[in-house]
Design an enzyme around this catalytic site. Sequence first.
Site, PDB file in Angstrom:
ATOM      1  N   LYS A  43     -42.527  23.955   6.781  1.00 12.69           N
ATOM      2  CA  LYS A  43     -43.221  24.097   8.020  1.00 12.69           C
ATOM      3  C   LYS A  43     -44.679  23.336   7.565  1.00 12.69           C
ATOM      4  CE  LYS A  43     -45.027  28.237   5.239  1.00 12.69           C
ATOM      5  NZ  LYS A  43     -45.026  29.650   5.206  1.00 12.69           N
ATOM      6  N   ARG A 141     -48.400  41.611   8.502  1.00 13.51           N
ATOM      7  CA  ARG A 141     -48.505  40.508   9.487  1.00 13.51           C
ATOM      8  C   ARG A 141     -47.623  40.687  10.508  1.00 13.51           C
ATOM      9  NH1 ARG A 141     -48.359  34.667   6.649  1.00 13.51           N
ATOM     10  NH2 ARG A 141     -46.171  35.111   6.078  1.00 13.51           N
ATOM     11  N   HIS A 170     -41.942  40.043   3.163  1.00 13.02           N
ATOM     12  CA  HIS A 170     -43.002  39.052   2.446  1.00 13.02           C
ATOM     13  C   HIS A 170     -43.646  39.755   1.361  1.00 13.02           C
ATOM     14  CE1 HIS A 170     -44.487  35.042   2.172  1.00 13.02           C
ATOM     15  NE2 HIS A 170     -45.548  35.396   3.048  1.00 13.02           N
ATOM     16  N   ARG A 226     -37.509  31.955  -1.479  1.00 15.10           N
ATOM     17  CA  ARG A 226     -37.939  31.161  -0.368  1.00 15.10           C
ATOM     18  C   ARG A 226     -39.413  30.384  -0.908  1.00 15.10           C
ATOM     19  NH1 ARG A 226     -38.129  36.379   2.573  1.00 15.10           N
ATOM     20  NH2 ARG A 226     -40.395  35.829   2.708  1.00 15.10           N
ATOM     21  N   TYR A 270     -75.594  10.770   4.868  1.00 17.91           N
ATOM     22  CA  TYR A 270     -76.268  11.584   6.051  1.00 17.91           C
ATOM     23  C   TYR A 270     -77.011  12.640   5.266  1.00 17.91           C
ATOM     24  CZ  TYR A 270     -73.621   9.664   9.840  1.00 17.91           C
ATOM     25  OH  TYR A 270     -73.024   9.189  10.791  1.00 17.91           O
ATOM     26  N   CYS A 317     -68.499  11.518   5.076  1.00 18.98           N
ATOM     27  CA  CYS A 317     -68.848  11.318   6.484  1.00 18.98           C
ATOM     28  C   CYS A 317     -67.307  11.470   7.156  1.00 18.98           C
ATOM     29  CB  CYS A 317     -69.259   9.959   7.034  1.00 18.98           C
ATOM     30  SG  CYS A 317     -70.678   9.356   5.607  1.00 18.98           S
ATOM     31  N   MET A 318     -67.239  11.214   8.289  1.00 22.52           N
ATOM     32  CA  MET A 318     -66.101  11.306   9.355  1.00 22.52           C
ATOM     33  C   MET A 318     -64.882  10.332   8.660  1.00 22.52           C
ATOM     34  SD  MET A 318     -65.204  10.890  13.134  1.00 22.52           S
ATOM     35  CE  MET A 318     -66.335  12.371  13.790  1.00 22.52           C
ATOM     36  N   ASP A 319     -65.521   9.124   8.338  1.00 17.57           N
ATOM     37  CA  ASP A 319     -64.560   7.957   8.121  1.00 17.57           C
ATOM     38  C   ASP A 319     -64.723   7.158   6.689  1.00 17.57           C
ATOM     39  OD1 ASP A 319     -63.570   8.477  10.847  1.00 17.57           O
ATOM     40  OD2 ASP A 319     -65.589   7.302  11.366  1.00 17.57           O
TER      41      ASP A 319
END
Length: 382
Positions: A43, A141, A170, A226, A270, A317-319
């Site tokens: 998943k 759940r 589970h 699992r 920043y 930062c973002m990038d």
Amino acid sequence: MRSTRAVIHLENLRHNIRSVQAWAAAHTPGPADARPKLCIAVKADAYGHGIVEVARTAADCGTEYLAVATVDEATRVRDADIDLPILLYSLPDTSEIPEVVSRGITPLVTDAGYVDALARESRAQGVRTACHIKVDTGMGRIGCQPHETLGLAQRIGSYPELHLAGVSTHYPLADDRDVSYTRDQTERFSSLIRDLRAQGIDPGLVHAANSGGVLRVPEGYFDMIRPGIMIYGYYPARELERPISLKPVMEFRSKLVFTKKVPAGTPVSYGHTWKSTRETWIGTVPCGYADGYVRMLSNAADVWIGGARYPVVGKVCMDQFMVDLGPGEPPARYSDVILFGPAPEGSATAPPDAAELAELCDTIPYEITCGLSSRVPRTYTG
Ligand SMILES: *Cc1c(COP(=O)(O)O)cnc(C)c1O
């Protein structure tokens, strides 16, 4: 291809699958040749590693089942011509039920409405659908209540279009220091299975154990285990004993694209949360929180360049983010930067792994590997 990428070490994936198989075979209660089947969770794009390549490698290693959370994930596996049974761990939208049936996905059913809808759709398509019952024995759940299990099994049995192929539960606390709750939960689940058999119902494959259960509760192996996170090279919690040889599968890497020498008192990034206290070299890495290198790592994590660790300085930062390379001769521009990953063979030092970064972020390694965004290309080796 951009310099920031995830290198997925398939040799380590195979190593972990074999380690887990050997551990389970050695700890299975009962006859010496008894071995539970293996269902690997793929998943969330195989915990960020790439669902198709991981599913294919798992199939090559003899994995009997795969598991996903969404119908789209199962479809990607089917589209790659992998025809192992696929368990659907989470609940689909009603609009997705036709696809569950037509792609031969095995749902975990929780209630009469879901069972009825599957039967109707299976009849319409002229097929017989295998399903497993999910019982809630303590997770809170999804799943039927234990006392509803028999009724649900009988309802499945009343439909010729359905086939009860398994019963599962589970573990919420299998990675807890104290396993007594999980042992008790396992005993309650076992007695439920005994009751079903006493009523003449064949439960099919009985299964419960996630990675924590595989590691610590062999009486919970039943017919199938699992695991997820251990297959990707990590223990489910930090404070556990580590008796199984596991190697991180994901390596998150980038390059040093820019270096500059700065005087003492130079602020970086920043908010100016970091300032140099001496003359030093600052390096820039073209990777940021939009790639999954989260902001909590600002002024906290280390990266590994040419066998040495260097601290991340200033806000991520973002990038992009920056590292302090120290006052001496810095690593060459375009050197490889390892953000996290397995220790290279024969190296005296090691880069951080996802568990180390997870701890800095007050989270678990799952969230770190799942968090690499789709902007990061995955490449495969081994
Ligand atoms: C994700 C999941 C697993 C695997 O859990 P790990 O902790 O990664 O081993 C097992 N069972 C179910 C129902 C799950 O959702």
